[in-house]
Scaffold this motif. Structure first.
Motif, short mmCIF file in Angstrom:
data_model
loop_
_atom_site.label_atom_id
_atom_site.label_comp_id
_atom_site.label_asym_id
_atom_site.label_seq_id
_atom_site.Cartn_x
_atom_site.Cartn_y
_atom_site.Cartn_z
N HIS A 25 11.48 1.55 -43.19
CA HIS A 25 11.85 0.17 -43.55
C HIS A 25 10.96 -0.90 -42.91
O HIS A 25 11.17 -2.08 -43.17
N ARG A 26 10.03 -0.51 -42.07
CA ARG A 26 9.19 -1.54 -41.41
C ARG A 26 8.40 -2.30 -42.47
O ARG A 26 7.97 -1.75 -43.47
N ARG A 27 8.21 -3.60 -42.20
CA ARG A 27 7.42 -4.45 -43.08
C ARG A 27 6.43 -5.22 -42.22
O ARG A 27 6.70 -5.53 -41.06
N SER A 28 5.29 -5.53 -42.80
CA SER A 28 4.29 -6.28 -42.05
C SER A 28 4.44 -7.78 -42.31
O SER A 28 4.93 -8.20 -43.35
N LYS A 29 4.03 -8.53 -41.32
CA LYS A 29 3.94 -9.99 -41.46
C LYS A 29 2.53 -10.34 -41.04
O LYS A 29 2.10 -10.05 -39.92
N ILE A 30 1.79 -10.93 -41.95
CA ILE A 30 0.41 -11.30 -41.66
C ILE A 30 0.32 -12.82 -41.67
O ILE A 30 0.63 -13.46 -42.67
N ASP A 31 -0.05 -13.37 -40.53
CA ASP A 31 -0.15 -14.81 -40.38
C ASP A 31 -1.43 -15.12 -39.62
O ASP A 31 -1.59 -14.65 -38.48
N ASP A 32 -2.32 -15.86 -40.23
CA ASP A 32 -3.62 -16.18 -39.61
C ASP A 32 -4.35 -14.91 -39.18
O ASP A 32 -4.90 -14.83 -38.08
#
Length: 76
Positions: A25-32
């Protein structure tokens, strides 16, 4: 075994796909261009074990490559 795309997939993509196939269930968050991983639901035992044994031991750069193939928090 299905040979479709297996010869062209990177190790990172294969690891991410297997983790998700196991119900991860892990999800990535890509910010800058900074990737973090979020997890709101507990993984099934098989997915959790796979992550701990196959992904966590990777170098930070290799682990980031796997994380980049996870669905993002913005995807459905």
């Amino acid at each position: 075994m299905n040979a479709t795309n297996t010869d062209t997939e990177t190790r990172s993509l294969k690891l991410a796909k297997e983790y998700l196939r196991l119900g991860g269930h892990r999800r990535s968050k890509i910010d800058d261009n900074i990737t973090t991983v979020r997890q709101w639901e507990k993984d099934p035992p098989e997915a959790e074990r796979f992550w701990k044994e196959q992904v966590e031991p990777l170098s930070a750069a290799d682990r980031k490559q796997v994380e980049d193939f996870l669905p993002t928090i913005n995807s459905p």
